[in-house]
Design a protein around this motif. Sequence first.
Motif, PDB file in Angstrom:
ATOM      1  N   ALA A  97     145.031  33.296  10.570  1.00  0.00           N
ATOM      2  CA  ALA A  97     145.165  31.843  10.485  1.00  0.00           C
ATOM      3  C   ALA A  97     146.118  31.406   9.375  1.00  0.00           C
ATOM      4  O   ALA A  97     146.814  30.408   9.511  1.00  0.00           O
ATOM      5  N   GLU A 382     143.377  32.337  19.601  1.00  0.00           N
ATOM      6  CA  GLU A 382     144.727  32.655  20.043  1.00  0.00           C
ATOM      7  C   GLU A 382     144.800  34.163  20.279  1.00  0.00           C
ATOM      8  O   GLU A 382     144.075  34.934  19.643  1.00  0.00           O
ATOM      9  N   ARG A 412     148.939  30.441  22.393  1.00  0.00           N
ATOM     10  CA  ARG A 412     148.464  29.572  21.317  1.00  0.00           C
ATOM     11  C   ARG A 412     147.267  28.745  21.771  1.00  0.00           C
ATOM     12  O   ARG A 412     147.030  28.567  22.966  1.00  0.00           O
ATOM     13  N   TYR A 449     148.571  29.200  11.590  1.00  0.00           N
ATOM     14  CA  TYR A 449     147.612  28.313  12.255  1.00  0.00           C
ATOM     15  C   TYR A 449     147.414  27.043  11.430  1.00  0.00           C
ATOM     16  O   TYR A 449     147.318  25.941  11.969  1.00  0.00           O
ATOM     17  N   SER A 463     151.830  21.526  16.862  1.00  0.00           N
ATOM     18  CA  SER A 463     151.417  22.676  17.648  1.00  0.00           C
ATOM     19  C   SER A 463     152.594  23.315  18.371  1.00  0.00           C
ATOM     20  O   SER A 463     152.472  24.411  18.919  1.00  0.00           O
TER      21      SER A 463
END
Length: 681
Positions: A97, A382, A412, A449, A463
Amino acid sequence: MDLFSLSIEALGEVIIKSASGFEEKVIEAPTAVTIISEQMIVNSGVYTLRDLLTLYVPSFVQVQDQNEYNVSFRGIYTSSQQKFLILLNGHRLNSRAYSMANPDHAISLEKIKRIEVLRGPGSSVHGNIALTSVVNIISKSGESVAGFVGSTEFGNYGYKELYFEFGNKKNKIDYFSWFKFVESDGEKVLIKPEDDYSPKPNVMPVYSVLDGFFNEASYDLGLTIKVDDSWSFLVNHRQGHYIEPLTTGGISGEAYSIKNIPLVNGVSPGAMSTWWHYYLKNDWNVNNRNNLHIKVYYDSNDIKGPVVINAQTNAFVDVAWQEYDYGLSVQWLHDFNWAQLLLGIDFDDTKLTNSQATAGSNGVITGPILFNGEPVLKLGKESILSTYLQYKQPIFKKLKLNAGVRFDAKKRLTGTDIKEVSPRIALLYNKGNSIYKLSYAKSFVDPPYWNRYSSFASFRGSSDLKPEILKSIQFTPEFHFLNKRSQLKFNLYHNEYTDIVFRKKTALPNEPLFINAGKLKTIGIEPEFTYQFEKRTFRFIGSYYKIKKSEGYSADNNEIYNIPRYQFNLIFDQKLNDIVSYQLSLKYIGSRKSPINIAFNNVPVEDPFPNEGVEYQVPENMLPPTFLSNMNIRWQIPSLPMVVTFNVKNIFDKTWRQGGTVVHPYQQTGRWFKFGAEYKF
């Protein structure tokens, strides 16, 4: 262990796998590689992996972040160690992350047999995160330890550490275990009101803590087991907690009193990470020409990050999350006698299981923070599926081809999925006492992330952020002379770094702050010279870069901010006799541009002491060149399996500053010293 037993020639003959996926000698690796041996680590006496990399490897530079322990390679860095990959026995340590492994006390140096540093893009073999370099840590074996070793060190500023290792090999089973514990009160630096970068500084002076590691200690413990040189098992549990020296949120860089900030879940201000790593792998020799490698693994990472956002009200926010991942790696190696082919497939699945933010002020925790009913980070998972091919063969007697390509497809949580192709090709010409390497490689790093799914207004990401890309051409000539007692290497590189994620200060409230728009082109040279004579070794390690083009990056036409254009280390090791040895090192950090910009919501902050103390707006601020010297002495007690050590860092107590992802350069540590003792049972 004879600390001067490994010669230049022997280092070149070390077998590595991290550079191309094949087992090969360092001198046959397809690009520039630095080997840091166990003896080099022991001789140096350094505190952390960051210290080790900036001592022995060209172009690694210590940089300052608000609340994380950080380092840069070839001028590429961000707020955390996210631009290069750290491995333990070939296993990824970087989290998913946040993409970091932290080169601090969470990675013990005592357990290491050697470190392989691949300088340049490594995605063709290792995929995501291997943007600028790969640092592969190889742990000791039980056979090499053959017993129990205990050591302790203590020094000024409340520094203390304890280390144990135990290992052996019996009936084809090799086992090695280690444990390290570190705490440090940190160096307290008095900041007067006129020297505080704050619009409302404290009435009385405040102490800032430098290199503090306390309130949740740092540790690293692990176990490796190898059975019949085919089955391998690892479990590794580690933790690091770096105390932030100044405020992180609001008008960052203000002095605050750590005693006025309550512990949040037992943690004081600063980033804390806790990891678990497991793997089980098998090397199966199918026959003389075929080898099958299979690995299954599991990792977890727990982040706690209390940060001070207002020095006057002692307001703070604690951001925390938990993640885990599991995966499978399969490799098939075929030997054609005249060539080698490696095929591989990797799968990794990551899940963020918890995310929360807690706020408070004046010593009181007021409660959790939600963002439109949602946590600070979106929960979900993910996955990434990768396939790769590596190939090497001789073209002529002295000329070899080493090439590879990898394809990564990442699913993703939301937004655009990514598909990246990472090629590599290298030619190696070995003329005996001279070696020439020419290589091209491309690598990538997917934005963390956190940057894509954070709900914080000051960290609004997208994103749909694209991966950052690095393309690099390197030419590496290497020369051996004086019966291979001396080595001269030059690595020349051309880097093209694109799609850099940076913060758009003019973004509207409904627009992401982080976008892909940066570009950086640099050329550089990394000279290295080593000379060994009798029981002495001399090393020169240097680096120089020049900017060809820069857009949307922390740089101008001449300088990458906070990165010296020139840097070098001089390292001298000597074994005086069978009892005493020492290392003396001198580090030169060239002048570097470090702009000062104290602002809030992009509006410059007014200096309450305009005629004294520090200045708030100095866009052309230059930090002067810095000379730092260190010394480490080892004394082998006669007739006992015991070694006593004494180490001094920054011998002359040089006061210096360093910037990074901060709004003004931070003061760095002065003179630190430590005493140690090691005993083998």
